[in-house]
Scaffold this active site. Sequence first.
Site, PDB file in Angstrom:
ATOM      1  N   ARG A  25       2.584  -4.735   1.849  1.00 17.13           N
ATOM      2  CA  ARG A  25       1.643  -5.128   2.893  1.00 17.13           C
ATOM      3  C   ARG A  25       1.673  -6.613   3.236  1.00 17.13           C
ATOM      4  O   ARG A  25       0.935  -7.059   4.093  1.00 17.13           O
ATOM      5  CB  ARG A  25       0.217  -4.733   2.489  1.00 17.13           C
ATOM      6  CG  ARG A  25       0.026  -3.226   2.452  1.00 17.13           C
ATOM      7  CD  ARG A  25      -1.389  -2.858   2.015  1.00 17.13           C
ATOM      8  NE  ARG A  25      -1.618  -1.435   2.166  1.00 17.13           N
ATOM      9  CZ  ARG A  25      -1.266  -0.507   1.294  1.00 17.13           C
ATOM     10  NH1 ARG A  25      -0.642  -0.881   0.190  1.00 17.13           N
ATOM     11  NH2 ARG A  25      -1.513   0.766   1.492  1.00 17.13           N
ATOM     12  N   ASP A  55       8.043  -0.496 -10.916  1.00 17.07           N
ATOM     13  CA  ASP A  55       9.378  -1.032 -11.193  1.00 17.07           C
ATOM     14  C   ASP A  55       9.728  -1.128 -12.676  1.00 17.07           C
ATOM     15  O   ASP A  55      10.879  -1.385 -13.035  1.00 17.07           O
ATOM     16  CB  ASP A  55       9.549  -2.403 -10.540  1.00 17.07           C
ATOM     17  CG  ASP A  55       8.422  -3.387 -10.882  1.00 17.07           C
ATOM     18  OD1 ASP A  55       7.998  -3.408 -12.051  1.00 17.07           O
ATOM     19  OD2 ASP A  55       7.961  -4.109  -9.977  1.00 17.07           O
ATOM     20  N   ILE A  67       2.626 -17.542  -7.659  1.00 14.13           N
ATOM     21  CA  ILE A  67       2.333 -16.778  -8.871  1.00 14.13           C
ATOM     22  C   ILE A  67       3.257 -17.166 -10.018  1.00 14.13           C
ATOM     23  O   ILE A  67       2.830 -17.262 -11.174  1.00 14.13           O
ATOM     24  CB  ILE A  67       2.434 -15.263  -8.573  1.00 14.13           C
ATOM     25  CG1 ILE A  67       1.277 -14.851  -7.659  1.00 14.13           C
ATOM     26  CG2 ILE A  67       2.445 -14.433  -9.853  1.00 14.13           C
ATOM     27  CD1 ILE A  67       1.413 -13.455  -7.087  1.00 14.13           C
ATOM     28  N   HIS A 118       0.362   3.934 -10.648  1.00 13.70           N
ATOM     29  CA  HIS A 118       1.037   4.608  -9.540  1.00 13.70           C
ATOM     30  C   HIS A 118       2.341   5.284  -9.968  1.00 13.70           C
ATOM     31  O   HIS A 118       3.158   5.648  -9.122  1.00 13.70           O
ATOM     32  CB  HIS A 118       1.311   3.618  -8.402  1.00 13.70           C
ATOM     33  CG  HIS A 118       0.057   3.161  -7.712  1.00 13.70           C
ATOM     34  ND1 HIS A 118      -0.004   2.023  -6.928  1.00 13.70           N
ATOM     35  CD2 HIS A 118      -1.194   3.679  -7.695  1.00 13.70           C
ATOM     36  CE1 HIS A 118      -1.239   1.869  -6.468  1.00 13.70           C
ATOM     37  NE2 HIS A 118      -1.966   2.858  -6.926  1.00 13.70           N
ATOM     38  N   ASN A 131      -3.349 -15.193  -6.829  1.00 16.03           N
ATOM     39  CA  ASN A 131      -2.563 -14.629  -5.724  1.00 16.03           C
ATOM     40  C   ASN A 131      -2.151 -15.748  -4.779  1.00 16.03           C
ATOM     41  O   ASN A 131      -2.729 -16.836  -4.783  1.00 16.03           O
ATOM     42  CB  ASN A 131      -3.388 -13.567  -4.971  1.00 16.03           C
ATOM     43  CG  ASN A 131      -2.499 -12.585  -4.224  1.00 16.03           C
ATOM     44  OD1 ASN A 131      -1.429 -12.214  -4.701  1.00 16.03           O
ATOM     45  ND2 ASN A 131      -2.926 -12.169  -3.053  1.00 16.03           N
TER      46      ASN A 131
END
Length: 256
Positions: A37, A107, A247, A124, A229
């Site tokens: 996003r 990942d 980060i 997820h 962030n």
Amino acid sequence: MHLASVDEARERLDAASRIVVLTGAGISTAAGIPDFRGPQGLWTQDPDAELVSTLSYYLEDEDVRRTAWQRRLAQATDHHQPTDAHRALVALEHQGRLSGVVTQNTDGLHLDAGHSPAVVHEIHGSARTCRCERCGHRQPMAQVLARVGAGEADPHCQQPEGRGTCDGILRATVVLFGEMLDPHVLQACVDAVERCDLLVAIGSTLAVNPAAALVPFAIGNGARVVIVNNAETEHDDLAHDVLRGDIQDLVPRLVR
């Protein structure tokens, strides 16, 4: 919202003994894995790419599956490695102060960095394994990608069944739009956050539930929240400290 210095946030971290880290795509972009996003995200640049992550489209449209397999094959050849931020978080586990890593990423880089599998909760799912939608058989993703690399555009399940094979649709063991999260993994995430005294959210826009909902849940259970962030998040106003910037620079300095 308190835009904090690294020193201020580190004091809060040093005072905590039961830390849970919540990570999103932003911790892995430095490893060459694009987010979804962000300004250069997969779905921002190509809205149709979201179809690959939608269960109904994936199951019903062979072209969507072919696209998904080609993307997986291309990503597999990049040999992504954990980032400095991933590796820095392992220090918290070695100190005995890390209760859990709740990650929205699929990942596997937290495990590659050296975390114990018992600590990492992949809310997820994982892109490193593959499952048959029909018979449920699981196998390493690398085995199926070898078939794709050899020319199978839309590989199906080869598990023996009767006198033939299952031939069910294969998919990564990631949670797609339109299906439920694994209830056991979700409960493990909730349990970890419920017991923590500090939640550190790193590299997530905190826009997707139920992961994002863990921030107000933690606060409701008496924990402090630090957000790290490179851009604003949906829950900056709830955080006790907000670190804004790179980060890969901030996290190693925070947990040194």
